[in-house]
Design a protein around this motif. Sequence first.
Motif, mmCIF file in Angstrom:
data_model
loop_
_atom_site.group_PDB
_atom_site.id
_atom_site.type_symbol
_atom_site.label_atom_id
_atom_site.label_comp_id
_atom_site.label_asym_id
_atom_site.label_seq_id
_atom_site.Cartn_x
_atom_site.Cartn_y
_atom_site.Cartn_z
ATOM 1 N N ILE A 23 13.157 1.565 -9.063
ATOM 2 C CA ILE A 23 12.178 -0.423 -9.929
ATOM 3 C C ILE A 23 10.382 0.050 -9.865
ATOM 4 O O ILE A 23 9.597 -1.010 -10.081
ATOM 5 N N GLY A 24 10.802 1.512 -9.968
ATOM 6 C CA GLY A 24 9.429 2.491 -9.902
ATOM 7 C C GLY A 24 7.959 2.435 -9.316
ATOM 8 O O GLY A 24 7.157 2.178 -9.525
ATOM 9 N N LEU A 25 8.862 1.983 -8.305
ATOM 10 C CA LEU A 25 7.279 1.992 -7.252
ATOM 11 C C LEU A 25 6.751 3.253 -7.517
ATOM 12 O O LEU A 25 5.537 3.688 -6.646
ATOM 13 N N LYS A 54 2.005 -0.886 0.921
ATOM 14 C CA LYS A 54 2.719 -1.563 1.417
ATOM 15 C C LYS A 54 2.494 -2.000 2.874
ATOM 16 O O LYS A 54 2.943 -3.074 3.217
ATOM 17 N N LYS A 55 2.651 -1.065 3.538
ATOM 18 C CA LYS A 55 2.116 -1.108 5.396
ATOM 19 C C LYS A 55 1.272 -2.216 5.131
ATOM 20 O O LYS A 55 1.007 -2.660 6.733
ATOM 21 N N ALA A 56 0.378 -2.460 4.794
ATOM 22 C CA ALA A 56 -1.077 -3.384 4.984
ATOM 23 C C ALA A 56 -0.933 -4.151 3.976
ATOM 24 O O ALA A 56 -1.831 -5.767 4.092
ATOM 25 N N GLU A 61 4.839 -5.466 -6.734
ATOM 26 C CA GLU A 61 4.757 -5.574 -7.880
ATOM 27 C C GLU A 61 2.986 -5.008 -8.454
ATOM 28 O O GLU A 61 3.061 -4.128 -8.863
ATOM 29 N N ALA A 62 1.753 -5.052 -7.266
ATOM 30 C CA ALA A 62 1.007 -4.962 -7.361
ATOM 31 C C ALA A 62 1.266 -3.582 -7.298
ATOM 32 O O ALA A 62 0.065 -2.283 -7.850
ATOM 33 N N ILE A 63 1.082 -2.745 -6.570
ATOM 34 C CA ILE A 63 1.928 -1.429 -6.505
ATOM 35 C C ILE A 63 2.343 -0.191 -7.307
ATOM 36 O O ILE A 63 2.114 0.216 -7.436
ATOM 37 N N ARG A 64 3.376 -1.706 -8.344
ATOM 38 C CA ARG A 64 4.171 -0.336 -8.754
ATOM 39 C C ARG A 64 3.425 -0.487 -10.421
ATOM 40 O O ARG A 64 3.336 0.269 -11.044
ATOM 41 N N THR A 87 -7.392 -5.708 -4.469
ATOM 42 C CA THR A 87 -6.437 -5.558 -2.786
ATOM 43 C C THR A 87 -7.555 -5.285 -2.163
ATOM 44 O O THR A 87 -7.137 -5.926 -0.806
ATOM 45 N N LYS A 88 -8.581 -4.925 -2.138
ATOM 46 C CA LYS A 88 -9.923 -5.367 -1.371
ATOM 47 C C LYS A 88 -9.925 -6.562 -1.151
ATOM 48 O O LYS A 88 -10.329 -6.353 0.628
ATOM 49 N N ALA A 89 -10.377 -6.902 -1.921
ATOM 50 C CA ALA A 89 -10.435 -8.689 -1.232
ATOM 51 C C ALA A 89 -10.039 -9.034 -0.694
ATOM 52 O O ALA A 89 -10.016 -9.271 0.114
ATOM 53 N N GLU A 90 -8.268 -8.893 -1.315
ATOM 54 C CA GLU A 90 -7.229 -9.217 -0.356
ATOM 55 C C GLU A 90 -6.758 -8.698 0.882
ATOM 56 O O GLU A 90 -6.770 -9.756 1.800
ATOM 57 N N LEU A 91 -7.313 -7.164 1.201
ATOM 58 C CA LEU A 91 -7.178 -7.010 2.772
ATOM 59 C C LEU A 91 -8.452 -7.179 3.878
ATOM 60 O O LEU A 91 -8.370 -7.416 4.363
#
Length: 134
Positions: A23-25, A54-56, A61-64, A87-91
């Motif tokens: 899947i291109g991850l 992923k664990k976070a 999709e964002a990682i890929r 990603t930082k803002a979401e975390l």
Amino acid sequence: MTIKEAAQRTGISIDNLRYYERIGLVPEVPRTESGIRNYDEMSINWIEFAMRFKKAGVSLEAIREYIQLAVQGLSTKDARLEILIETKAELEKKMHDMQETLDVVNYKIDTYEQKCEPVTNELIALWKASKEEK
């Protein structure tokens, strides 16, 4: 290293390693002349990077998207930075929400004997009384 060795090293099943590559991850893994996957340190680093995100709770999709941009090289630097900022803002939001919940749990633990247990006992007594009336 073989896919079995990579699975043992990363703690990810062989099936999942194949799936993540498909899947291109993770970027395509180098192969031997006979077509067998030959995981190198860079492959392991990409897998560990992807699994950490992923664990976070970062979406696959964002990682890929980030990894596919990284493979394209320096020309995608700004787009990758934007993904990292989002990603930082979401975390940070998730961490804030989790901290609020943890604060409530800690309060309940700290005041359990004085507040929660008496209320629980009262509710049980009311419930039992309502059963006896019927």
